[in-house]
Design a protein around this motif. Sequence first.
Motif, short mmCIF file in Angstrom:
data_model
loop_
_atom_site.label_atom_id
_atom_site.label_comp_id
_atom_site.label_asym_id
_atom_site.label_seq_id
_atom_site.Cartn_x
_atom_site.Cartn_y
_atom_site.Cartn_z
N LEU A 18 -39.53 -33.83 -35.18
CA LEU A 18 -38.54 -34.13 -36.22
C LEU A 18 -39.17 -35.06 -37.26
O LEU A 18 -39.82 -36.06 -36.90
CB LEU A 18 -37.32 -34.81 -35.60
CG LEU A 18 -36.22 -35.27 -36.56
CD1 LEU A 18 -35.54 -34.09 -37.23
CD2 LEU A 18 -35.18 -36.11 -35.81
N PRO A 37 -36.72 -27.21 -29.10
CA PRO A 37 -36.89 -28.26 -30.11
C PRO A 37 -37.83 -29.36 -29.64
O PRO A 37 -37.75 -29.80 -28.49
CB PRO A 37 -35.46 -28.81 -30.30
CG PRO A 37 -34.56 -27.72 -29.81
CD PRO A 37 -35.31 -27.04 -28.71
N ILE A 58 -33.50 -36.00 -31.71
CA ILE A 58 -33.11 -34.66 -31.30
C ILE A 58 -33.37 -34.48 -29.81
O ILE A 58 -34.11 -35.25 -29.19
CB ILE A 58 -33.83 -33.56 -32.11
CG1 ILE A 58 -35.34 -33.64 -31.93
CG2 ILE A 58 -33.42 -33.62 -33.57
CD1 ILE A 58 -36.08 -32.44 -32.54
N TYR A 117 -32.63 -41.04 -36.42
CA TYR A 117 -32.21 -39.76 -35.85
C TYR A 117 -33.05 -39.43 -34.62
O TYR A 117 -34.25 -39.70 -34.58
CB TYR A 117 -32.37 -38.64 -36.86
CG TYR A 117 -31.26 -38.55 -37.88
CD1 TYR A 117 -30.27 -37.58 -37.78
CD2 TYR A 117 -31.20 -39.43 -38.95
CE1 TYR A 117 -29.25 -37.48 -38.73
CE2 TYR A 117 -30.19 -39.36 -39.90
CZ TYR A 117 -29.21 -38.38 -39.78
OH TYR A 117 -28.20 -38.30 -40.71
N ASP A 145 -38.24 -35.96 -30.34
CA ASP A 145 -38.79 -36.74 -31.45
C ASP A 145 -37.69 -37.48 -32.22
O ASP A 145 -36.49 -37.17 -32.11
CB ASP A 145 -39.54 -35.80 -32.40
CG ASP A 145 -40.62 -36.52 -33.21
OD1 ASP A 145 -40.88 -37.72 -32.98
OD2 ASP A 145 -41.20 -35.86 -34.10
N ILE A 161 -28.81 -28.34 -34.74
CA ILE A 161 -30.09 -27.64 -34.65
C ILE A 161 -29.83 -26.17 -34.99
O ILE A 161 -28.88 -25.57 -34.48
CB ILE A 161 -30.69 -27.77 -33.24
CG1 ILE A 161 -30.88 -29.24 -32.86
CG2 ILE A 161 -32.01 -27.01 -33.15
CD1 ILE A 161 -31.81 -30.02 -33.76
N ALA A 191 -28.54 -33.13 -33.70
CA ALA A 191 -29.21 -34.42 -33.80
C ALA A 191 -28.16 -35.52 -33.67
O ALA A 191 -26.99 -35.31 -34.00
CB ALA A 191 -29.94 -34.54 -35.13
N GLU A 219 -33.92 -31.45 -26.47
CA GLU A 219 -34.34 -30.09 -26.15
C GLU A 219 -33.44 -29.41 -25.12
O GLU A 219 -33.68 -28.28 -24.72
CB GLU A 219 -35.79 -30.08 -25.65
CG GLU A 219 -36.02 -30.83 -24.35
CD GLU A 219 -37.46 -30.74 -23.86
OE1 GLU A 219 -38.24 -29.94 -24.42
OE2 GLU A 219 -37.80 -31.48 -22.92
N VAL A 257 -37.60 -29.62 -38.39
CA VAL A 257 -37.47 -29.56 -36.93
C VAL A 257 -38.44 -28.51 -36.41
O VAL A 257 -38.39 -27.34 -36.83
CB VAL A 257 -36.04 -29.19 -36.50
CG1 VAL A 257 -35.93 -29.13 -34.97
CG2 VAL A 257 -35.03 -30.17 -37.07
N SER A 258 -39.34 -28.90 -35.52
CA SER A 258 -40.29 -27.96 -34.94
C SER A 258 -39.85 -27.53 -33.55
O SER A 258 -39.15 -28.26 -32.84
CB SER A 258 -41.70 -28.56 -34.87
OG SER A 258 -41.74 -29.63 -33.95
N PHE A 281 -34.60 -32.39 -43.37
CA PHE A 281 -35.09 -32.64 -42.03
C PHE A 281 -35.93 -31.43 -41.62
O PHE A 281 -35.50 -30.28 -41.79
CB PHE A 281 -33.94 -32.80 -41.03
CG PHE A 281 -33.18 -34.08 -41.15
CD1 PHE A 281 -33.75 -35.28 -40.74
CD2 PHE A 281 -31.91 -34.10 -41.69
CE1 PHE A 281 -33.05 -36.47 -40.85
CE2 PHE A 281 -31.21 -35.28 -41.81
CZ PHE A 281 -31.78 -36.48 -41.39
#
Length: 331
Positions: free
Chosen positions: A81, A78, A297, A295, A281, A67, A318, A299, A97-98, A95
Amino acid sequence: MTMPRWMRAAAATGAVAAAATLGPMGVAVQSAGAIDCYDTRSSTSPWYDGPSASVRYDQNFNKGFRIPQALYDGNGVPQGLTVLNNWNGTGQDLFLVSAYDDDDHDKSPDGDSVIYAVVAGEGTVRGSFRILEGKAGGLAVAGGYLHVANTNEVRSYALSRVKDAIRDGGYLTYDRKTDDGWASWVAADDGAVWVGNFDEDSRSWMHRRPVNADGSLGAAGSRVQVPMKAQGMAATSGHFIFSTSYGQFNRSNIYVVERGYGEQLENRPLTCFRAPTMAEDVVIWNANDAASRFYVIYESKANTYLEGLNPDNEIDHAHWANVSDLTALVP
């Protein structure tokens, strides 16, 4: 009537439907008391931080891309995804990532959310851009738009503008907004979007919505049950793969469920096993390839959780598994 094999197994492990409660928009949901997840831990330290989540996770998953450090440095958490395939016409995939901004570390958005673009297969950061403040709880690319779930609404961004924002940075306004009371997360599926709900107390629902030409989402299809505490879902032609989590000391879960179960998860074969704490996500990369990868992720490495909350697993990469290995676990 004889109970199917997978339902007999579920019953034997305590997977019995519980009483219905009221979920989002007053819709009755079945409480999840029920599905036992494989939870035997490895006897040795795993390849990720903290204690083992389960042997099944440790053996099937691998370390993926990191990340972006800038996300953490900016007090981002995070959340979402997704994958943007062949984004620049050279075959390069990204990818996305929000993260929501949490400057005061109270687990609530404090400013613009941000989306980072990471080159698939390399891990380098290609760019980033800001979007309207919100949780940005899930991402999906479908129908020519990037869709962002944000607590009861889905904001949609034209991919042409998303690509420009990746190159140039700055702030990107959404093109369309669709109200949806279940919009905790979103998932792409053959040009459409599944919109799903997170509920910490009971199982909830998702529904499939087509993407209109202007980026708005069309009428919702029939509801489909999701596990309790669902954080994201990735769809294959034959299965749904869910991540679930809640709290920094509780292990997450990965559910792999054969599609077609409708309003009760146990109606079709499924498997569940423990994953590290604080999963978010999920997405499938190379979705149409035999070597496709799933995948997920986490937080848990965000500053929000490192200052006094001490998650059991602090994960800043990830993790991925072969989709074929996960679906092979379904009985």
